[in-house]
Scaffold this motif. Structure first.
Motif, mmCIF file in Angstrom:
data_model
loop_
_atom_site.group_PDB
_atom_site.id
_atom_site.type_symbol
_atom_site.label_atom_id
_atom_site.label_comp_id
_atom_site.label_asym_id
_atom_site.label_seq_id
_atom_site.Cartn_x
_atom_site.Cartn_y
_atom_site.Cartn_z
ATOM 1 N N ASN A 156 18.961 9.999 50.363
ATOM 2 C CA ASN A 156 19.290 11.288 49.530
ATOM 3 C C ASN A 156 19.197 12.822 50.205
ATOM 4 O O ASN A 156 19.897 13.308 50.017
ATOM 5 N N LYS A 157 17.907 12.881 51.074
ATOM 6 C CA LYS A 157 17.873 14.228 51.963
ATOM 7 C C LYS A 157 19.694 14.041 52.813
ATOM 8 O O LYS A 157 20.019 15.289 52.987
ATOM 9 N N SER A 158 19.930 13.096 53.059
ATOM 10 C CA SER A 158 21.590 13.216 54.202
ATOM 11 C C SER A 158 22.551 13.694 53.627
ATOM 12 O O SER A 158 23.245 13.168 53.979
ATOM 13 N N GLU A 164 24.041 9.859 48.222
ATOM 14 C CA GLU A 164 23.431 9.917 46.842
ATOM 15 C C GLU A 164 23.920 8.635 46.923
ATOM 16 O O GLU A 164 23.273 7.543 45.961
ATOM 17 N N ALA A 173 14.768 8.055 49.188
ATOM 18 C CA ALA A 173 14.195 9.224 50.015
ATOM 19 C C ALA A 173 15.743 9.829 51.223
ATOM 20 O O ALA A 173 15.861 10.593 51.601
ATOM 21 N N LEU A 174 15.503 9.086 52.738
ATOM 22 C CA LEU A 174 16.382 8.997 54.435
ATOM 23 C C LEU A 174 18.135 9.393 53.234
ATOM 24 O O LEU A 174 18.667 10.614 53.953
#
Length: 64
Positions: free
Chosen positions: A24-26, A29, A21-22
């Motif tokens: 992907n948010k940054s 990918e 999740a971290l």
């Protein structure tokens, strides 16, 4: 089989999902996918050891 194995697999799953999740948010990918694959490989290696122990137990039980 030890209950500790289940807790270790759950902890790895939680850690990998948070890292996924971290990343992907940054916007990373590719690294998120590699982290997920690395976690999967680690868990599969843990399970393979247990399956090998199971086969050894069956082998000694039937004395092949």
């Amino acid at each position: 089989m030890n209950i500790d194995l289940i807790f270790r697999i759950a902890a790895i799953g939680i850690l990998v999902s948070v890292l996924n999740a971290l990343l992907n948010k940054s916007g990373r990918e590719e690294q998120a996918m590699m982290t997920t694959l690395a976690g999967l490989v680690v868990v599969l290696m843990m399970i393979v050891k247990e399956i090998a122990n199971l086969f050894d137990a069956v082998k000694t039980l039937f004395q092949f």
